[in-house]
Design an enzyme around this catalytic site. Sequence first.
Site, short mmCIF file in Angstrom:
data_model
loop_
_atom_site.label_atom_id
_atom_site.label_comp_id
_atom_site.label_asym_id
_atom_site.label_seq_id
_atom_site.Cartn_x
_atom_site.Cartn_y
_atom_site.Cartn_z
N LYS A 121 1.20 -0.40 -5.08
CA LYS A 121 1.70 -0.71 -4.72
C LYS A 121 2.91 -2.09 -5.01
CE LYS A 121 -0.90 -1.87 -1.31
NZ LYS A 121 -2.44 -1.73 -1.85
N ARG A 149 -2.60 -3.07 7.60
CA ARG A 149 -4.44 -2.78 7.05
C ARG A 149 -5.50 -2.34 8.04
NH1 ARG A 149 -3.66 -5.99 1.92
NH2 ARG A 149 -5.02 -5.71 0.63
N ARG A 209 -6.98 -6.36 -15.02
CA ARG A 209 -5.07 -5.98 -14.89
C ARG A 209 -5.28 -8.40 -14.31
NH1 ARG A 209 -3.32 -4.61 -8.34
NH2 ARG A 209 -4.72 -6.58 -7.61
N ARG A 265 -6.77 -12.79 -10.82
CA ARG A 265 -7.24 -12.39 -9.24
C ARG A 265 -8.56 -12.74 -9.32
NH1 ARG A 265 -3.57 -8.51 -5.64
NH2 ARG A 265 -6.00 -9.01 -4.81
N ARG A 284 -13.62 -4.86 -1.32
CA ARG A 284 -12.24 -4.30 -0.80
C ARG A 284 -11.83 -2.93 -0.15
NH1 ARG A 284 -9.26 -6.93 -5.96
NH2 ARG A 284 -6.74 -5.91 -4.65
P1 AMP Z 1 -3.90 -7.55 -1.87
O1 AMP Z 1 -2.64 -8.72 -2.85
O2 AMP Z 1 -3.01 -7.07 -1.31
O3 AMP Z 1 -4.73 -7.08 -2.38
O4 AMP Z 1 -4.57 -8.49 -0.89
C1 AMP Z 1 -5.95 -9.73 -1.50
C2 AMP Z 1 -6.75 -9.88 0.06
O5 AMP Z 1 -5.62 -10.51 0.82
C3 AMP Z 1 -6.69 -8.88 0.43
O6 AMP Z 1 -8.29 -8.30 -0.20
C4 AMP Z 1 -7.95 -9.16 2.12
O7 AMP Z 1 -8.35 -10.90 1.46
C5 AMP Z 1 -5.86 -10.44 1.66
N1 AMP Z 1 -4.98 -9.52 2.72
C6 AMP Z 1 -4.06 -9.27 2.65
N2 AMP Z 1 -2.93 -8.61 3.37
C7 AMP Z 1 -4.19 -8.68 4.29
C8 AMP Z 1 -3.98 -7.95 5.36
N3 AMP Z 1 -3.01 -6.57 5.68
N4 AMP Z 1 -4.84 -8.18 6.63
C9 AMP Z 1 -6.02 -8.67 6.10
N5 AMP Z 1 -6.31 -9.53 4.80
C10 AMP Z 1 -5.33 -9.08 4.43
#
Ligand code: AMP
Length: 214
Positions: A13, A88, A127, A161, A172
């Site tokens: 994404k 989400r 990554r 990360r 996740r």
């Molecule tokens: P991402 O970079 O999108 O993979 O997000 C990393 C982490 O941020 C996720 O595993 C969640 O802990 C938190 N996170 C990101 N976006 C959301 C969302 N829309 N709702 C809840 N938690 C989020």
Amino acid sequence: MNIILLGPPGAGKGTQARKLVDERNMVQLSTGDMLREARTSGTDMGKRVAEVMDKGHLVTDEIVIGLIREKLESGQKNGGYIFDGFPRTLAQADALGALLAEEHQTLHAVIEMQVDDAELVARITGRSTCASCGEVYHDVTKPVPADGKCTNCGGTSFTRRADDTEEALKTRLLAYYKQTSPLIGYYYAKGDLKSVDGLASMDDVASAIKTALA
Ligand code: AMP
């Protein structure tokens, strides 16, 4: 044009969102990036979310909806918004619909990026990201160049990360299947859903997205 990129962690994404920003002058709204920024700023909210994120759980709807609300109200939309990693949950999806309506905006499409789970584990565990520009690298498929410089910006610092471990990824993925994947049905029913094969090459995924948005 406002779009959502929907898919499990590691589906690509962020990579596709960055391409759309470059090519269409769109604004990428990544709640993951916003939360990572918040945690490094040391605010109370940042401290609260750090532990939740590192374990791979979802942060509360209230917090992420608040972050998106702020961005939408600031009104910097250029060629439109790309929602990356948001919504989400169903509550977030409802909230986004309401927020867009308040701003007299609509959703053009929801792009579902389909990938298989074994591939996700391989993608995520190798990554790393350029600390300056966010360019994404992978130990096997796209290693950091031998001179140690980012091909995009020349930066020399790369980060991994804290939640890109196999353990956190399991959590996740579970969060994705339990809380986020119902959004596929939700947006299908609304008539907004388009699916692309996220396992294709980066350029092929980009052209599939282009076709889906045409
Ligand atoms: P991402 O970079 O999108 O993979 O997000 C990393 C982490 O941020 C996720 O595993 C969640 O802990 C938190 N996170 C990101 N976006 C959301 C969302 N829309 N709702 C809840 N938690 C989020």
